[in-house]
Design a protein around this motif. Structure first.
Motif, PDB file in Angstrom:
ATOM      1  N   LYS A  33       0.834  -1.197   0.000  1.00 29.28           N
ATOM      2  CA  LYS A  33       0.000   0.000   0.000  1.00 29.28           C
ATOM      3  C   LYS A  33       0.874   1.255   0.000  1.00 29.28           C
TER       4      LYS A  33
ATOM      5  N   LYS B 193      -3.969   9.262   9.395  1.00 33.64           N
ATOM      6  CA  LYS B 193      -4.877   8.152   9.076  1.00 33.64           C
ATOM      7  C   LYS B 193      -4.206   7.128   8.153  1.00 33.64           C
TER       8      LYS B 193
ATOM      9  N   MET C 267      -1.167   6.269   8.000  1.00 34.10           N
ATOM     10  CA  MET C 267      -0.205   5.432   8.718  1.00 34.10           C
ATOM     11  C   MET C 267      -0.827   4.631   9.858  1.00 34.10           C
ATOM     12  N   SER C 268      -1.782   5.236  10.582  1.00 33.93           N
ATOM     13  CA  SER C 268      -2.308   4.563  11.774  1.00 33.93           C
ATOM     14  C   SER C 268      -3.523   3.692  11.499  1.00 33.93           C
ATOM     15  N   VAL C 269      -4.336   4.065  10.533  1.00 35.61           N
ATOM     16  CA  VAL C 269      -5.567   3.313  10.241  1.00 35.61           C
ATOM     17  C   VAL C 269      -5.410   2.470   8.983  1.00 35.61           C
ATOM     18  N   ASP C 270      -4.967   3.086   7.901  1.00 33.43           N
ATOM     19  CA  ASP C 270      -4.828   2.355   6.644  1.00 33.43           C
ATOM     20  C   ASP C 270      -3.582   1.475   6.615  1.00 33.43           C
ATOM     21  N   LYS C 271      -2.631   1.762   7.500  1.00 31.43           N
ATOM     22  CA  LYS C 271      -1.410   0.949   7.610  1.00 31.43           C
ATOM     23  C   LYS C 271      -0.681   0.842   6.278  1.00 31.43           C
TER      24      LYS C 271
ATOM     25  N   ASP D  27       2.258   0.962   3.552  1.00 27.98           N
ATOM     26  CA  ASP D  27       3.649   0.531   3.642  1.00 27.98           C
ATOM     27  C   ASP D  27       4.618   1.644   3.260  1.00 27.98           C
TER      28      ASP D  27
ATOM     29  N   LYS E 123       9.216   8.087   8.583  1.00 24.97           N
ATOM     30  CA  LYS E 123       8.912   7.549   7.264  1.00 24.97           C
ATOM     31  C   LYS E 123       9.627   8.337   6.164  1.00 24.97           C
TER      32      LYS E 123
END
Length: 405
Positions: free
Chosen positions: A19, A79, A81-85, A87, A110
């Motif tokens: 992702k 969101k 990074m923390s929810v959709d995760k 890459d 990142k």
């Protein structure tokens, strides 16, 4: 802020997708350019997936519309990074949106490749940040140096400058660089004003510029502003010796067509143009795909000014992931710093600050633009390159007030 994310995988594959997350200006002031970039990233994604993906996994784009509003961006990257995760990260697009994203990206350690933001890392000095704007470590001065060098080369040499800029991050940054360049060349700034980004009536702004009676008028403006300023300049009869600047609205074909002959003799900065000196490997194939996707959509039909940079950012990220054999952000950043990349936007390498090692901005001039003809902007003939000499394809019409065909 819109709460809908677009998430598309072209080829169903058994492995989980990689992702890649970003925000993009799909509505609002800079949307004409943001939609070009999104289309080019979609083409890159499709090309990568057709070739087997990255690390044997399909690529998935996860993105949100930031509505050209800086305040929306921090929440989007949080969101992602923390929810959709996601890459990997790209973007954001534009200086105004990139600056507020940086603290969030830095806190998470990142890597990101911003899409056409200028001078952002001079505030942060972050070693995992990279920029797709070809200005080099020279910084914001590179964004306007050619404009003032062209002015200084004219006979008789102009001596005074009027400057107007939107009161927002990109325009202020571009104007700061312009002031440096003007002063270095002995040009006197006699008028220097900013205007609120919400301005819609530019007649008073342009009348004030006209009253200053400067030889040169330099403008740092967004797409809606550009239209208003150019129209107002025509209405009040503004006739300096040289007129133009960093008017990013004029990088979008629809706005060029909308303004038509009103653009004639304007000199503007561009980062990418259609010219023999810019015909890099893979470019024409990418542009052909872009133009096919653009048909029937409300986006730039040619994609010259922005699409190559979106695709090239994907190419750089893909090469770094492939060569480091993983998704480790530290390794990816170190690889990008240490290597040169062959892209549809040309050969690109980065300095310590994440800017291009070599600058490659150009200045073009609108010449003999006709009304209501989109096809005239396909091959670059209506905007010959004036500067630098290395890429020059035409001769400057001077002064700005010279007879327009």
């Amino acid at each position: 802020m819109l709460s809908i994310a677009w998430s598309v995988t072209v080829h169903a594959q058994s492995k989980d997708p990689i992702k890649i997350g970003f925000s993009m200006s799909l509505t609002g002031a800079v949307a004409p350019n943001g939609r070009q970039l999104l289309t080019s990233l979609e083409i890159w994604r499709d090309d990568v997936n057709a070739a087997g993906g990255l690390l044997g996994r399909p690529v998935e784009l996860v993105y949100y519309d930031d509505q050209s509003t800086p305040a929306n961006v921090p929440a989007i990257y949080t969101k992602l990074m923390s929810v959709d995760k996601v890459d990997l990260l790209l973007g954001p697009y534009a200086t105004n949106m990139t600056a507020p994203a940086m603290p969030i990206i830095m806190q998470a350690n990142k890597t990101t490749i911003s899409l056409l933001a200028i001078g952002v890392n001079r505030h942060f000095n972050y070693d995992r940040y990279f920029s797709m704007v070809p200005i080099s470590s020279e910084g914001v001065a590179a964004f306007s140096r050619g404009f003032f060098e062209l002015a200084a080369a004219q006979n008789p040499k102009p001596t005074t400058v009027a400057m107007i800029a939107a009161d927002a991050e990109f325009a202020r940054t571009a104007a700061d660089g312009a002031k440096e360049n003007a002063k270095k060349l002995g040009l006197k700034i006699i008028y220097d004003r900013s205007y609120p980004p919400t301005t819609t009536d530019f007649a008073p702004v342009v009348r004030a510029v006209q009253a200053a009676n400067a030889d040169i008028v330099f403008v740092a403006a967004y797409p809606p502003d550009t239209v208003g300023i150019v129209r107002s300049a025509h209405e009040v009869g503004l006739k300096p010796k040289m007129f133009g600047g960093t008017m990013i609205g004029l990088l979008a074909t629809p706005l060029k067509v909308q303004l038509g002959p009103l653009t004639n003799n304007l000199v503007i900065m561009e980062s990418f143009v259609q010219a023999p000196t810019f015909n890099f490997p893979g470019l024409q194939e990418m542009l052909a795909k872009y133009r096919d996707k653009a048909k029937g959509q409300q986006i730039d039909p040619y994609g010259i000014g922005f699409a190559p940079f979106g695709y090239a950012a994907g190419q750089i990220l893909a090469k770094a992931v492939t060569e480091t054999k993983g998704l480790d952000h530290d390794k990816i950043a170190k690889y990008i710093h240490a290597n040169k990349f062959q892209t549809v936007a040309g050969e690109i390498s980065f300095g310590k600050d994440g800017e291009w090692s070599e600058p490659r901005t150009v200045f073009t001039q609108f010449q003999d633009v006709q009304p209501n003809d989109v096809t005239q902007f396909r091959d670059g003939s209506k905007q010959p390159i004036l500067w630098p000499e290395k890429y020059k394809t035409g001769t400057m019409i001077y002064p700005y007030s010279a007879e327009k065909k």
